[in-house]
Design a protein around this motif. Structure first.
Motif, PDB file in Angstrom:
ATOM      1  N   LYS A  53      -1.577  -1.947   0.035  1.00  0.00           N
ATOM      2  CA  LYS A  53      -1.953  -2.714   1.223  1.00  0.00           C
ATOM      3  C   LYS A  53      -0.744  -3.461   1.752  1.00  0.00           C
ATOM      4  N   CYS A  54      -0.520  -3.338   3.054  1.00  0.00           N
ATOM      5  CA  CYS A  54       0.605  -4.002   3.703  1.00  0.00           C
ATOM      6  C   CYS A  54       0.324  -5.501   3.814  1.00  0.00           C
ATOM      7  N   GLU A 108       6.413  -5.146   3.599  1.00  0.00           N
ATOM      8  CA  GLU A 108       6.110  -5.732   2.302  1.00  0.00           C
ATOM      9  C   GLU A 108       4.718  -5.242   1.916  1.00  0.00           C
ATOM     10  N   VAL A 109       4.634  -4.527   0.778  1.00  0.00           N
ATOM     11  CA  VAL A 109       3.389  -3.877   0.392  1.00  0.00           C
ATOM     12  C   VAL A 109       3.007  -4.247  -1.035  1.00  0.00           C
ATOM     13  N   GLU A 131      -3.990  -0.460   5.074  1.00  0.00           N
ATOM     14  CA  GLU A 131      -3.779   0.330   3.870  1.00  0.00           C
ATOM     15  C   GLU A 131      -2.793   1.411   4.258  1.00  0.00           C
ATOM     16  N   VAL A 132      -1.896   1.781   3.327  1.00  0.00           N
ATOM     17  CA  VAL A 132      -0.827   2.716   3.670  1.00  0.00           C
ATOM     18  C   VAL A 132      -0.837   3.943   2.762  1.00  0.00           C
ATOM     19  N   THR A 153       0.342   3.896   8.276  1.00  0.00           N
ATOM     20  CA  THR A 153      -1.026   3.408   8.154  1.00  0.00           C
ATOM     21  C   THR A 153      -1.922   4.565   7.743  1.00  0.00           C
TER      22      THR A 153
END
Length: 126
Positions: free
Chosen positions: A103-104, A115-116, A81-82, A92
């Motif tokens: 979420k990555c 890419e998320v 999760e970012v 992160t």
């Protein structure tokens, strides 16, 4: 290589020269303009898709979907999760107190394009 899929975007006037901020996190200011996220762990409305070079030009901001986002000083991995950095990048999420952006799906090294899946969840309580 990061890709984008099923992106939903909106167009806002740019708050200034955003030409150096493509693929970074955006918010909206009190004038209704797209502005770079400038605080760590801040909320955002989405990710800048183009590179408007002056105030008032159209800023295309992805607000949903799988998008490319620039990574901050530390790598992110698939499944992380970012949250936002003070420069509109991602890192992160630290856990409790983190304002989750998404979420990555495909990780990247520092300075790369991840890419998320945009999934703003707000602040994680615990």
């Amino acid at each position: 290589m990061a890709t984008q899929q099923a992106v939903v975007s909106i167009t806002l006037p740019a708050s200034g020269d955003l030409s150096a901020h493509q693929w970074k996190l955006m918010d909206v200011n009190s004038s209704g303009e797209a502005v770079l996220v400038s605080a760590a762990n801040a909320r955002c409305i989405g990710v800048l898709q183009n590179d408007p070079a002056a105030q008032g030009r159209e800023a295309e901001v992805a607000i949903a979907g799988v998008v490319k986002i620039l990574v901050g000083a530390s790598a992110v991995a698939a499944g992380d999760e970012v949250e936002a950095t003070a420069a509109g990048l991602i890192l992160t999420a630290a856990g409790a107190g983190s304002n989750i952006i998404g979420k990555c799906l495909v990780g990247a090294a520092a300075g790369g394009l991840a890419e998320v899946l945009l999934q703003p969840r707000g602040v994680v309580a615990a």
